[in-house]
Design an enzyme around this catalytic site. Structure first.
Site, PDB file in Angstrom:
ATOM      1  N   ILE A 472       0.829  -1.209   0.000  1.00 11.91           N
ATOM      2  CA  ILE A 472       0.000   0.000   0.000  1.00 11.91           C
ATOM      3  C   ILE A 472       0.865   1.261   0.000  1.00 11.91           C
ATOM      4  O   ILE A 472       0.432   2.334   0.416  1.00 11.91           O
ATOM      5  CB  ILE A 472      -1.009  -0.011   1.180  1.00 11.91           C
ATOM      6  N   ALA A 516       4.520  -6.665   7.342  1.00 15.90           N
ATOM      7  CA  ALA A 516       5.935  -6.940   7.080  1.00 15.90           C
ATOM      8  C   ALA A 516       6.368  -8.220   7.793  1.00 15.90           C
ATOM      9  O   ALA A 516       6.952  -9.120   7.193  1.00 15.90           O
ATOM     10  CB  ALA A 516       6.791  -5.764   7.535  1.00 15.90           C
ATOM     11  N   LEU A 618      13.978  -4.774   8.250  1.00 15.54           N
ATOM     12  CA  LEU A 618      14.194  -5.536   7.019  1.00 15.54           C
ATOM     13  C   LEU A 618      14.818  -4.668   5.935  1.00 15.54           C
ATOM     14  O   LEU A 618      15.709  -5.093   5.218  1.00 15.54           O
ATOM     15  CB  LEU A 618      12.862  -6.112   6.531  1.00 15.54           C
ATOM     16  N   PRO A 620      15.968  -0.699   5.990  1.00 14.83           N
ATOM     17  CA  PRO A 620      16.001   0.566   6.735  1.00 14.83           C
ATOM     18  C   PRO A 620      15.464   1.758   5.929  1.00 14.83           C
ATOM     19  O   PRO A 620      14.864   2.663   6.495  1.00 14.83           O
ATOM     20  CB  PRO A 620      17.492   0.746   7.049  1.00 14.83           C
ATOM     21  N   GLU A 693       2.788   1.549  12.058  1.00 20.84           N
ATOM     22  CA  GLU A 693       1.850   2.213  12.969  1.00 20.84           C
ATOM     23  C   GLU A 693       2.578   2.762  14.192  1.00 20.84           C
ATOM     24  O   GLU A 693       2.134   3.725  14.806  1.00 20.84           O
ATOM     25  CB  GLU A 693       0.715   1.257  13.346  1.00 20.84           C
TER      26      GLU A 693
HETATM   27 MO1  MOS Z   1      -4.445  -0.537   9.752  1.00 20.28          MO
HETATM   28  S1  MOS Z   1      -5.509   0.964  10.551  1.00 20.28           S
HETATM   29  O1  MOS Z   1      -5.027  -1.982  10.499  1.00 20.28           O
HETATM   30  O2  MOS Z   1      -4.392  -0.548   8.084  1.00 20.28           O
END
Ligand code: MOS
Length: 726
Positions: A472, A516, A618, A620, A693
């Site tokens: 993504i 990842a 994995l 940088p 996140e």
């Molecule tokens: Mo995330 S908010 O689980 O793409």
């Protein structure tokens, strides 16, 4: 393949390709505009026509009439799908609001029609000719702060009320010599990804193909089966390039449903991109929260009591934004309470957005810690260090797999020049600017989930990796290629990665920062299986052989990889029960220096630093980009981002990128990201966790605390806009 125990040393501990900064394989395609996004798949299907979505003009009520006569007669129009003429479709996985069908309107800009025409312009023009009348419903609930404190406890895991206690919070808080009790508010936020929700749908008999933008291919396939009442096996989903998701594309949205319905109706492939002005109110957002923090501590700074209560709302009265997730993990303290309440609202659906829960949770907890530090007269870093736990504070039956928060804080302090901070607020000036520094800790869970892949040798010494994993914008293509290159012992340019197609082995998908860790573990498993198969074919033990530089060394014998001919293996990585004993998390320290204009109250970020502990990094280069992206998003949430509710009519007013302000380059002049060199042997043989996140968790605390240090004004209501400072 099953991963049954924390792994000791393995081939990755001498990794050459994994762990090396590697430019994204898909970078040139994206930078030259040649990566085919969902809306642009002219390469795969001809004869496409255009759909334009019409959103409801009320938040609550019923459609009394819809006149499509004029629209139907407009040039180029092929069909009009209307909600009143369509039986309500089911909800897919994760949908909190109905996506289409029937006369009931449950939120503003709910899809009520789709006009299909030969060209985009014709579809759009005709959509404007539809005349809809409504019976406007009474008693819409749009005013969340007023409703929130009386909201009922949300449902937690296994349907139990979402409240956990340990020890006796009330007694310990009453007895504590130093206490703080503060309430914070975070805003409704929009994902506002660059690529809108977009789908091309085509039917071949009873088989549906969706070229779409979706983070979770398996969920999308299952959801579309459920929504349309067809066998998910008859749905193919293909999503090889995605222009950002941030959680918004975890679940099926109206574009996919309407494209599928419309394609059936007109018997041609239909493409729909959800118009930008529809996105805020049609799709999904991060719900606002109100959070109350009460912390009691001894004069030595040791926390004795901590309570975090969270109020949020959502269209279904469930599944609001839960800001308490990190609180049972971050700081010690024997007497604890977390509780999460959700109000039912008639606003558009709230749902997962980057670090759902934790992102706004840190916006409260980490400011509360700063407030406590000031009351105690203890440095905020020192306060956090004094409350470092040895077991999970909210669940002492669990141990941490690997935790280096103190190192993050100490190393960050050193690099950022924390010792130059004046603990007394509003003391430092640079011309008209009041200057301050702030710090925050960050915690984000590092989940891992089952993920499968197929790895093929083409007989020429090339390796092809196939899995329905998505990229993504995060760099999945590259880390999966690195994993295969490392395990099969070939240079990176000998590896080809094919992603995003539901016909390929089922991956973890991209979400919850598990992508990842999970997908590379799956590719590793498939590669190990392939090495064993090669060994069987050529007569050696695949586990004991060395694969390097395109060659295989097995005892005294050597082979070229292409000696194995064409061969493929499919496998998945499953994580054993042992992991339940552990809390597997990622950690960060965030630092920020701001200038606040003494006369206008304008806040400018001057520099930011994040020090992250995410296990093996994995790649940088792409990991840094992930964290930087999280920091930018966190800066937006702190200083500018807010979906503003029109409390009379129940919709988000600022529904495009002109009105919903996100940071641009000029807003953040200097960012730095440092990774601790750690390995987490509990998570998988790759020993890698996620960082996508983690990057947003704690950013707001660092900025808000810096604003306070600069000005002496404590703003507890985000975003911290200039009106709140003067
Ligand atoms: Mo995330 S908010 O689980 O793409």
């Amino acid at each position: 393949m099953k991963f049954d125990a924390p792994s000791g040393a393995n081939l990755f501990d001498k990794a050459k390709v994994v762990g090396k900064s590697t430019p994204r394989i898909d970078g040139p395609l994206k930078a030259t505009g040649t990566a085919p996004y969902a809306y642009e798949r002219h390469d795969v299907i001809a004869n496409q026509v255009y759909g334009d979505v019409v959103g409801a003009g009320i938040a609550k009520g019923r459609i009394s009439s819809m006149d499509v006569t004029q629209a139907r007669a407009a040039p180029g129009v092929l069909a009009i799908i209307t909600a009143p003429a369509t039986k309500p479709v089911g909800k897919g996985i994760g949908n909190n609001a109905p996506l289409f069908g029937g006369r009931d309107v449950t939120h503003y800009h709910q899809a009520i029609a789709c006009v299909v025409a030969e060209t985009f312009e014709q579809a759009r023009a005709a959509a404007g000719l539809i005349k809809t009348r409504y019976d406007v419903g009474k008693g819409g609930r749009f005013d969340f702060p007023r409703l929130a404190p009386s909201a009922p406890l949300a449902k937690g895991r296994e349907g139990k009320p979402d409240k956990q206690t340990l020890g006796d919070f009330d007694a310990a808080f009453a007895a504590a010599p130093v206490t703080i009790d503060a309430t914070y508010q975070t805003a409704d936020e929009s994902h506002s990804m660059m690529e809108p929700f977009a789908t091309i749908a085509a039917w071949e008999g009873d088989k549906l193909t969706l070229w779409t933008a979706n983070q979770m291919i398996q969920w999308a396939q299952d959801s579309m089966g459920k929504i349309l009442g067809i066998d998910p096996k008859n749905v193919r989903v293909d999503s090889p390039y995605i222009g950002g998701g941030f959680g918004g594309k975890l679940f099926i949205r109206a574009d996919a449903v309407l494209a599928a319905l419309a394609a059936k109706e007109v018997g041609r492939p239909v493409k729909i991109a959800l118009q930008r002005p529809l996105i805020a109110n049609n799709s999904t957002h991060r719900p606002a929260t109100i959070q109350r923090l009460r912390i009691g501590a001894g004069r030595d700074g040791k926390i004795t009591a901590i309570a975090h209560e969270n109020w949020s709302g959502n269209i279904n009265g469930e599944d609001g934004e839960n800001g308490t997730y990190q609180t049972p993990k971050l700081y010690a303290g024997a007497n604890r309470l977390v509780a999460n309440y959700t109000a039912a609202l008639d606003l558009p659906e709230g749902n997962a957005m980057r670090a759902p829960g934790e992102a706004p949770g840190h916006m409260a907890l980490e400011v509360a810690m700063d407030e406590l530090a000031e009351q105690l007269g203890i440095d905020p870093i020192e306060l956090r260090v004094r409350n470092e736990p040895d077991r999970v504070p909210g669940d002492p039956t669990k141990k941490f797999s690997d935790r280096n928060l103190v190192r993050c804080l100490r190393e960050g302090a050193e690099r950022f020049g924390w010792n130059r901070r004046n603990a007394k607020p509003a003391q430092v000036r640079d011309g008209h600017w009041l200057v301050g520094m702030g710090v925050s800790a960050g915690y984000r869970a590092a989940p891992i989930t089952k993920s499968a892949a197929r790895v093929r040798l083409d007989g020429e010494g090339h390796v092809v990796v196939e899995t329905d994993m998505t990229d993504i914008g995060t760099g999945s293509y590259t880390i999966l290629a690195q994993t295969a290159a490392e395990t099969m012992g070939v240079p990176l340019d000998r590896v080809k990665v094919i992603l995003g197609d539901s016909d390929l082995p089922a991956s973890s998908g991209s979400g919850g920062q598990w992508g990842a860790a999970s997908s590379t573990a799956g590719v590793y498993a498939a590669c190990v299986s392939l090495r064993r198969k090669i060994g069987e074919k050529l007569g050696f033990d695949g586990d004991a052989a060395t694969f390097a530089d395109g060659r295989i060394r097995a005892g005294e014998r050597t082979f070229a990889l292409k000696d194995a001919g064409e061969l493929s293996a499919e496998d998945q990585m499953e994580i054993g029960e042992f992991m339940k004993e552990y809390d597997v998390g990622t950690y960060a320290s965030h630092f920020c220096e701001v200038g606040v204009h003494a006369y206008t109250g304008e806040t400018r970020i001057r520099r930011m630093l994040a020090v992250c502990d995410g296990g093996r990094i994995l790649n940088p280069l792409s990991a840094r980009s992930q964290v930087i992206g999280g920091m930018v998003m966190g800066a937006g949430a702190t200083l500018m981002e807010e979906l503003v509710v029109d409390k009379r009519f129940g919709f988000f007013i600022n529904h495009d990128l002109a009105g919903y302000e996100v940071p641009v380059h000029a807003d953040i002049p200097h960012q730095d990201v440092v990774f601790l060199d750690t390995l987490d042997a509990v998570i998988s043989p790759m020993k890698a966790k996620g960082v996508g996140e983690l990057g947003i968790c704690g950013v707001a605390g660092a900025i808000a605390n810096a604003v306070y240090n600069a000005t002496g004004v404590r703003v507890r209501h985000y975003p911290i806009t200039l009106d709140k400072l003067i």
